[in-house]
Design a protein around this motif. Structure first.
Motif, PDB file in Angstrom:
ATOM      1  N   GLU A 530      63.758 -25.988  -9.606  1.00  0.00           N
ATOM      2  CA  GLU A 530      63.171 -26.012 -10.949  1.00  0.00           C
ATOM      3  C   GLU A 530      64.286 -26.346 -11.926  1.00  0.00           C
ATOM      4  O   GLU A 530      65.396 -25.829 -11.795  1.00  0.00           O
ATOM      5  CB  GLU A 530      62.564 -24.645 -11.289  1.00  0.00           C
ATOM      6  CG  GLU A 530      61.346 -24.339 -10.449  1.00  0.00           C
ATOM      7  CD  GLU A 530      60.700 -23.011 -10.820  1.00  0.00           C
ATOM      8  OE1 GLU A 530      60.992 -22.492 -11.912  1.00  0.00           O
ATOM      9  OE2 GLU A 530      59.926 -22.507 -10.004  1.00  0.00           O
ATOM     10  N   ASP A 533      63.200 -31.032 -17.572  1.00  0.00           N
ATOM     11  CA  ASP A 533      62.643 -32.292 -17.062  1.00  0.00           C
ATOM     12  C   ASP A 533      63.498 -33.526 -17.372  1.00  0.00           C
ATOM     13  O   ASP A 533      63.260 -34.584 -16.832  1.00  0.00           O
ATOM     14  CB  ASP A 533      61.177 -32.482 -17.484  1.00  0.00           C
ATOM     15  CG  ASP A 533      60.991 -32.378 -18.974  1.00  0.00           C
ATOM     16  OD1 ASP A 533      62.021 -32.361 -19.690  1.00  0.00           O
ATOM     17  OD2 ASP A 533      59.839 -32.291 -19.425  1.00  0.00           O
ATOM     18  N   ASP A 534      64.542 -33.399 -18.220  1.00  0.00           N
ATOM     19  CA  ASP A 534      65.365 -34.580 -18.499  1.00  0.00           C
ATOM     20  C   ASP A 534      66.455 -34.820 -17.443  1.00  0.00           C
ATOM     21  O   ASP A 534      67.199 -35.790 -17.532  1.00  0.00           O
ATOM     22  CB  ASP A 534      66.003 -34.466 -19.896  1.00  0.00           C
ATOM     23  CG  ASP A 534      66.881 -33.231 -20.021  1.00  0.00           C
ATOM     24  OD1 ASP A 534      66.591 -32.224 -19.315  1.00  0.00           O
ATOM     25  OD2 ASP A 534      67.853 -33.248 -20.788  1.00  0.00           O
ATOM     26  N   VAL A 536      65.760 -34.672 -13.952  1.00  0.00           N
ATOM     27  CA  VAL A 536      65.151 -34.885 -12.637  1.00  0.00           C
ATOM     28  C   VAL A 536      65.831 -36.032 -11.886  1.00  0.00           C
ATOM     29  O   VAL A 536      66.145 -35.919 -10.702  1.00  0.00           O
ATOM     30  CB  VAL A 536      63.631 -35.161 -12.766  1.00  0.00           C
ATOM     31  CG1 VAL A 536      63.040 -35.587 -11.437  1.00  0.00           C
ATOM     32  CG2 VAL A 536      62.931 -33.925 -13.296  1.00  0.00           C
ATOM     33  N   SER A 553      57.327 -34.201  -6.657  1.00  0.00           N
ATOM     34  CA  SER A 553      57.831 -33.635  -7.908  1.00  0.00           C
ATOM     35  C   SER A 553      56.682 -33.476  -8.872  1.00  0.00           C
ATOM     36  O   SER A 553      55.653 -34.130  -8.768  1.00  0.00           O
ATOM     37  CB  SER A 553      58.942 -34.510  -8.488  1.00  0.00           C
ATOM     38  OG  SER A 553      58.434 -35.787  -8.757  1.00  0.00           O
ATOM     39  N   GLY A 554      56.859 -32.552  -9.817  1.00  0.00           N
ATOM     40  CA  GLY A 554      55.785 -32.297 -10.761  1.00  0.00           C
ATOM     41  C   GLY A 554      56.330 -31.559 -11.945  1.00  0.00           C
ATOM     42  O   GLY A 554      57.530 -31.336 -12.055  1.00  0.00           O
ATOM     43  N   VAL A 555      55.437 -31.185 -12.842  1.00  0.00           N
ATOM     44  CA  VAL A 555      55.874 -30.436 -14.014  1.00  0.00           C
ATOM     45  C   VAL A 555      55.489 -28.978 -13.858  1.00  0.00           C
ATOM     46  O   VAL A 555      54.567 -28.633 -13.124  1.00  0.00           O
ATOM     47  CB  VAL A 555      55.249 -30.982 -15.322  1.00  0.00           C
ATOM     48  CG1 VAL A 555      55.885 -32.301 -15.675  1.00  0.00           C
ATOM     49  CG2 VAL A 555      53.746 -31.082 -15.189  1.00  0.00           C
ATOM     50  N   ALA A 565      60.551 -29.077 -14.840  1.00  0.00           N
ATOM     51  CA  ALA A 565      60.111 -29.942 -13.752  1.00  0.00           C
ATOM     52  C   ALA A 565      60.431 -29.274 -12.419  1.00  0.00           C
ATOM     53  O   ALA A 565      61.351 -28.475 -12.324  1.00  0.00           O
ATOM     54  CB  ALA A 565      60.812 -31.285 -13.831  1.00  0.00           C
ATOM     55  N   VAL A 567      60.982 -30.117  -8.227  1.00  0.00           N
ATOM     56  CA  VAL A 567      61.098 -31.084  -7.137  1.00  0.00           C
ATOM     57  C   VAL A 567      61.137 -30.310  -5.831  1.00  0.00           C
ATOM     58  O   VAL A 567      61.859 -29.313  -5.714  1.00  0.00           O
ATOM     59  CB  VAL A 567      62.377 -31.945  -7.268  1.00  0.00           C
ATOM     60  CG1 VAL A 567      62.520 -32.876  -6.080  1.00  0.00           C
ATOM     61  CG2 VAL A 567      62.335 -32.740  -8.565  1.00  0.00           C
TER      62      VAL A 567
END
Ligand SMILES: Nc1nc2c(ncn2[C@@H]2O[C@H](COP(=O)(O)OP(=O)(O)OP(=O)(O)O)[C@@H](O)[C@H]2O)c(=O)[nH]1
Ligand SMILES: [Mg+2]
Length: 607
Positions: A530, A533-534, A536, A553-555, A565, A567
């Motif tokens: 975790e 998100d910038d 990833v 991957s997801g949010v 984010a 992964v």
């Protein structure tokens, strides 16, 4: 009288030990709930546990709940001590799976739930820490349904979540409770309850739920044939104690027990968990957990009395992914080996290997290594130096190989003929040993000597690495019958002994394995990272450089945070340390990575 052997399982720090204290307190067994933070709980009794505030060994206490006596096993949550959990699972009637209302479903929660499901154990899900700031019981309950099992049903809701006055209110029963109780006892659906091990909220409700949703065992079966299983071994001072879960029949002081290690031994003392302590007794009945003295040959997994189907159960968790070389001053080597062997007896997933001067132990991780060093120092007065932790590997048989040595031929110095064929099997299926030669052709003890040696050599990795899976077929056998010169005693030089077979087997086996061919395999872990998100992109390329494969991957984190984010993917165990080391720098210190062992895979040359 009936008994419920209850496991409290969860990821590290979820509140298992605190909850156990609360259950004991609510039942009136202890005057005030002890605290992990003060180091005065009933179940964390080892000095190391109290100092570190974590549970290392599972321990048992008992309390009454209605007309059921509950034996509660508080288990460790740190993944390094998963072997303790594994042994406890073997003797449970049901479990409480604890989650934190703040941290939610963790990688370890999933690992544990899958193991409980495989064993079809009845499980109550308990969402703890509803009093803590940031508690989101509803979000966590949704995550439980989504990620742990769709067959869950919350039976309460929480008011004032995230405050010290958080409490639980029962949801209206629209006829579903009776159905849920029935399914839950069969392990096919699970009630979800909430509470706080610190304020005690929800603890009376949880106590009541134990009786309704989990199955107790009737002690009435004491007259039946005796059957029990050794699930833990420890030492009190130098005295060995075996923890035995009685399934039927009874065990008494002075009973003679044959555990199958060559000689029967007498039970010299017996205690059972009674309220917060272990009380000496004459008898342990069906359903009880007995702490037994006198069984010096006992090993974890031994059956006391009659074996039941399923006793040969395999471990529910993967073997350790790491190993390390242990060194001591030359004069202490013998003592170190003896101490490690004793510890391995208490913990069958710890493998000790000795090749020449080098002693290696397998490990789940760094914390276990620190604990092992402290135990060696404090309990055995051995100053051990541990080398670097490296990946434990395994070998996988890939072809078929055959080797034979005939007695008195080609320099075979043993009075034994042995032929072995080694064949590949599906990974995870274990070692099987079969005979293709006449069973009557030799005394059974010689066949046993060959089989025992084959199993030990493969497990030990004396060839190179341990070989967990293989079909081994004995194709040739031969021995020199017991004989002597006229009027003389039994002559070892003319007659085979077990030692001839134990001596020759490793050499024949090594030749057969060499001809079969093997692939060296390394442990592969699943990971969840975790992060903001910038970052990833840079994290996924780090994973790639380390030989890992990002797969999804997801949010949103476990609680669905903003700008977070996630992964998921796989990575060789040998790269996990580097990943943990480099992650903070790439994620402004906000990246969190959890990994769990998944399987062994052939080593890929990453050049
Ligand atoms: N606020 C709050 N804190 C809790 C609660 N339950 C446990 N804690 C705290 O969480 C920390 C861990 O509690 P433990 O009971 O040791 O957790 P555990 O699951 O036994 O931990 P391990 O055995 O090491 O896996 C301690 O500091 C507890 O005081 C709770 O319901 N609310
Ligand atoms: Mg604990």
């Amino acid at each position: 009288m009936s008994y419920l052997n209850l496991g409290i399982v969860a990821h590290v720090d979820a509140g298992k030990t605190s909850l156990t204290e609360r259950l004991l307190h609510h039942a009136g067994v202890i005057d005030r709930p002890g605290s992990v933070d003060r180091g005065d709980t009933t179940t964390d009794t080892l000095a190391l546990e109290r100092e570190r505030g974590i549970t290392i060994r599972a321990s048992v206490a008992s309390f009454p709940a209605g007309d059921v006596t509950v034996n509660v096993l508080d288990t460790p949550g740190h993944p390094d001590f998963i072997a303790e959990v594994d042994r406890s699972l073997a003797v449970l009637d049901g479990a409480v799976l604890v989650l934190s209302a703040v941290e939610g479903v963790q990688a370890q929660t999933l690992v544990l739930m899958r193991a409980l499901q495989r064993l079809r154990l009845p499980v109550i899900v308990f969402v703890n820490k509803i009093d803590r700031r940031g508690a989101r019981p509803d979000v966590v309950a949704d995550a439980v349904a989504r990620r742990l099992s769709p067959d869950v049903l919350p039976v309460q809701r929480v008011v004032a979540a995230g405050t010290p006055s958080a409490r639980v209110v029962p949801l209206p029963d629209d006829g579903l409770r009776a159905w849920l109780a029935c399914e839950s006892r069969r392990g096919t659906a699970h009630p979800v309850l909430f509470g706080s091990a610190v304020t005690g909220a929800g603890v009376p409700e949880l106590t009541a739920a134990l009786g309704s949703y989990l199955p107790a065992v009737d002690a009435g079966k004491s007259a039946d044939a005796r059957s029990g299983v050794v699930f833990a071994i420890d030492r009190e001072g130098r005295r060995k104690r075996s923890f035995v879960r009685m399934r039927s029949g009874a065990l008494r002081v002075r009973d003679k027990i044959d555990l199958g290690h060559g000689r029967a031994e007498r039970v010299t003392g017996l205690s059972v968990a009674h309220r917060g302590s272990l009380d000496p007794r004459d008898t342990a009945a069906a359903g009880q957990i007995a702490v037994v003295h006198g069984l010096s040959t006992a090993r974890v997994g031994d059956v006391v009395g009659r074996a039941l189907p399923g006793d040969e159960r395999a471990s529910q968790f993967p073997p350790p992914s790491y190993e390390t070389v242990v060194g001591v001053a030359p004069g202490d080597r013998g003592r170190l080996y003896a101490a490690l062997t004793e510890l391995a007896e208490q913990d069958p997933l710890i493998r000790v290997r000795r090749r020449g001067e080098e002693i290696t132990v397998s490990l789940y991780g760094e914390v276990q290594r620190e604990v092992l060093a402290a135990v060696l120092q404090r309990e055995y007065a051995v100053d051990a130096r541990f080398g670097e932790v490296r990946t434990a590997r395994q070998e996988r048989i890939v072809g078929t190989g055959h080797a034979v040595e005939v007695k008195k031929q080609d320099g075979n110095e043993f009075l034994a003929t042995i032929g072995l064929r080694v064949e590949p099997v599906r990974p995870g299926s274990g070692v099987t040993f079969e005979l293709e030669c006449e069973r009557g052709s030799m005394p059974p003890a010689f066949f046993d000597a060959v089989e025992d040696t084959v199993r030990r050599e493969l497990a030990r990795g004396s060839l190179r690495w341990p070989i967990p899976d293989a079909r081994v077929v004995m194709t040739h056998s031969g021995y020199a019958p017991r004989q002597s010169h006229m009027h003389q005693k039994f002559n070892k030089a003319m007659s085979s002994t077990g030692a001839d077979f134990r001596g020759l087997t490793p050499r024949v086996l090594a030749a057969a394995v060499r001809r079969a061919g093997t692939l060296v395999c390394e442990p592969v872990h699943r990971f969840v990272i975790e992060m903001p998100d910038d970052v990833v992109g840079s994290v996924t390329s780090l994973v790639g450089r380390l030989g890992g494969v990002p797969m999804e991957s997801g949010v949103g984190g476990s609680g669905g945070g903003v700008g977070v984010a996630v992964v998921r993917g796989e990575i060789p165990a040998g790269s996990v340390a580097a990943l943990q080391r480099d992650l903070p720098g790439l994620t402004h210190g906000e990246g969190v990575c959890q990994t769990v062992h998944d399987r062994f895979e052939p080593v890929v040359d990453r050049g």
